[in-house]
Design a protein around this motif. Structure first.
Motif, PDB file in Angstrom:
ATOM      1  N   LEU A   1     -26.270  44.584 -47.372  1.00 39.24           N
ATOM      2  CA  LEU A   1     -25.049  45.331 -47.080  1.00 39.24           C
ATOM      3  C   LEU A   1     -25.158  46.826 -47.376  1.00 39.24           C
ATOM      4  CD1 LEU A   1     -22.303  42.873 -48.409  1.00 39.24           C
ATOM      5  CD2 LEU A   1     -23.178  43.133 -46.080  1.00 39.24           C
ATOM      6  N   HIS A   2     -26.351  47.317 -47.671  1.00 39.39           N
ATOM      7  CA  HIS A   2     -26.495  48.728 -48.044  1.00 39.39           C
ATOM      8  C   HIS A   2     -27.891  49.186 -47.647  1.00 39.39           C
ATOM      9  CE1 HIS A   2     -25.870  51.907 -51.486  1.00 39.39           C
ATOM     10  NE2 HIS A   2     -26.284  52.459 -50.354  1.00 39.39           N
ATOM     11  N   CYS A   3     -27.968  49.890 -46.502  1.00 41.46           N
ATOM     12  CA  CYS A   3     -29.265  50.346 -46.006  1.00 41.46           C
ATOM     13  C   CYS A   3     -29.064  51.604 -45.169  1.00 41.46           C
ATOM     14  CB  CYS A   3     -29.927  49.253 -45.177  1.00 41.46           C
ATOM     15  SG  CYS A   3     -31.628  49.640 -44.691  1.00 41.46           S
ATOM     16  N   HIS A   4     -29.881  52.617 -45.433  1.00 41.33           N
ATOM     17  CA  HIS A   4     -29.777  53.899 -44.730  1.00 41.33           C
ATOM     18  C   HIS A   4     -30.767  53.906 -43.566  1.00 41.33           C
ATOM     19  CE1 HIS A   4     -27.160  55.748 -47.839  1.00 41.33           C
ATOM     20  NE2 HIS A   4     -27.731  54.801 -48.576  1.00 41.33           N
TER      21      HIS A   4
ATOM     22  N   GLY B   1     -31.957  58.966 -45.459  1.00 43.88           N
ATOM     23  CA  GLY B   1     -32.606  57.722 -45.068  1.00 43.88           C
ATOM     24  C   GLY B   1     -33.676  57.969 -44.028  1.00 43.88           C
ATOM     25  N   ALA B   2     -33.728  57.104 -43.007  1.00 39.65           N
ATOM     26  CA  ALA B   2     -34.742  57.240 -41.962  1.00 39.65           C
ATOM     27  C   ALA B   2     -34.651  58.621 -41.324  1.00 39.65           C
ATOM     28  CB  ALA B   2     -34.547  56.154 -40.909  1.00 39.65           C
TER      29      ALA B   2
ATOM     30  N   HIS C   1     -34.089  53.235 -48.090  1.00 37.85           N
ATOM     31  CA  HIS C   1     -34.254  54.555 -47.477  1.00 37.85           C
ATOM     32  C   HIS C   1     -35.645  54.567 -46.841  1.00 37.85           C
ATOM     33  CE1 HIS C   1     -30.859  55.493 -50.029  1.00 37.85           C
ATOM     34  NE2 HIS C   1     -30.817  56.745 -49.610  1.00 37.85           N
ATOM     35  N   PRO C   2     -35.750  54.241 -45.554  1.00 37.62           N
ATOM     36  CA  PRO C   2     -37.075  54.209 -44.924  1.00 37.62           C
ATOM     37  C   PRO C   2     -37.837  55.511 -45.141  1.00 37.62           C
ATOM     38  CG  PRO C   2     -35.441  53.262 -43.460  1.00 37.62           C
ATOM     39  CD  PRO C   2     -34.684  53.841 -44.620  1.00 37.62           C
TER      40      PRO C   2
ATOM     41  N   GLN D   1     -38.231  48.796 -50.586  1.00 39.85           N
ATOM     42  CA  GLN D   1     -38.173  47.413 -51.056  1.00 39.85           C
ATOM     43  C   GLN D   1     -37.025  46.680 -50.363  1.00 39.85           C
ATOM     44  OE1 GLN D   1     -38.461  50.062 -53.032  1.00 39.85           O
ATOM     45  NE2 GLN D   1     -40.381  49.783 -54.125  1.00 39.85           N
ATOM     46  N   THR D   2     -37.232  45.415 -50.079  1.00 39.93           N
ATOM     47  CA  THR D   2     -36.220  44.623 -49.391  1.00 39.93           C
ATOM     48  C   THR D   2     -35.719  43.504 -50.295  1.00 39.93           C
ATOM     49  OG1 THR D   2     -37.626  42.893 -48.432  1.00 39.93           O
ATOM     50  CG2 THR D   2     -37.568  45.016 -47.273  1.00 39.93           C
TER      51      THR D   2
END
Length: 259
Positions: free
Chosen positions: A6-9, A17-18, A203-204, A209-210
């Motif tokens: 639920l939290h990814c840039h 982020g990316a 943050h790609p 880490q996943t």
């Protein structure tokens, strides 16, 4: 495994982020390979640091990213959202808040960022404003707030939990990448049953880490397999599907929890 993050840039070119579409797709391939099947795209809504994030375009940005991910043959469902800083939560008009909320009608919720400098009166004020507007609240990385264990952080956090706040802990905090204090606080929130879900805060290009690693870190922190499953799969999936029903607050219970 079918993890829900639920939290990814992930959206490129918006915040820290990316940086590019290549970065976003490379990270999406990793998510797919490691069993992450649902991802909320949560760029910062934090005008002091990222003034160019276009709130009114985020739905289309996510749709564009979904087309790219699907076109690459990756089995990942993307969901629109944002990581909302508390100063912005005090100022944003209601239509913009609704644009970055998640969950079904009547049970919408927002990802509210806990400030790194510590939970203060302004954060509590932002919390009350958003709840007063009818939103459920998922608090991002409270373990990274200064003084959570060594100061009055838990004393400020527990009343918010008593009023319906849900807590999201970061994978990198459990890993120790944000320092020992944040790691200890993350373990404490997990062991005391206060954490509702785990997220990557990915943050790609810098923080990749996943939840696959997170699942094993939870076990190392003392969680049972059932708890690790709930934090990485069942609970976040519940938020996406059913949203948050804001409970009626029992003031005496809230005050007792704060004592």
């Amino acid at each position: 495994m079918s993890y829900v993050d639920l939290h990814c840039h992930l959206l490129p070119g918006l915040d820290d982020g990316a940086a590019t579409w290549d970065d976003a797709l490379r990270h999406a391939r990793r998510l797919h390979a490691e069993g992450v099947r649902d991802v909320a795209c949560t760029p910062h809504v934090k005008r002091d640091e990222f003034p160019g994030v276009p709130i009114r375009e985020l739905d289309e940005r996510v749709a564009e990213a979904q087309r790219a991910v699907t076109g690459a043959g990756l089995a990942i469902r993307l969901h629109a959202g944002a990581e909302l800083a508390h100063p912005d939560a005090l100022l944003l008009p209601e239509p913009d808040l609704e644009r970055i909320a998640q969950g079904p009608r009547g049970r919408r919720w927002l990802l509210l960022e806990c400030p790194f400098e510590g939970l203060d009166d302004d954060f509590a004020l932002a919390f009350r404003r958003l709840q007063g507007l009818g939103y459920g609240l998922l608090l991002a990385h409270p373990e990274r707030s200064a003084g959570l264990l060594t100061g009055d952080g838990l004393g400020r956090l527990r009343p918010l939990v008593a009023q319906g706040a849900l807590l999201q802990v970061n994978v990198c905090s459990l890993l120790g990448n944000h320092g020992l204090d944040a790691q200890d606080a993350a373990v404490c929130l997990v062991r005391e049953g206060l954490a509702f879900c785990l997220a990557s805060d990915g943050h790609p290009g810098s923080r990749e880490q996943t939840l696959q690693l997170g699942f094993h870190l939870l076990l190392r922190a003392g969680a049972s397999s059932t708890q690790a499953y709930r934090l990485t799969q069942a609970n976040p999936r519940l938020l996406l599907r059913d949203g948050v029903t804001r409970p009626l607050v029992d003031l005496e219970r809230a005050l007792a929890a704060a004592a």
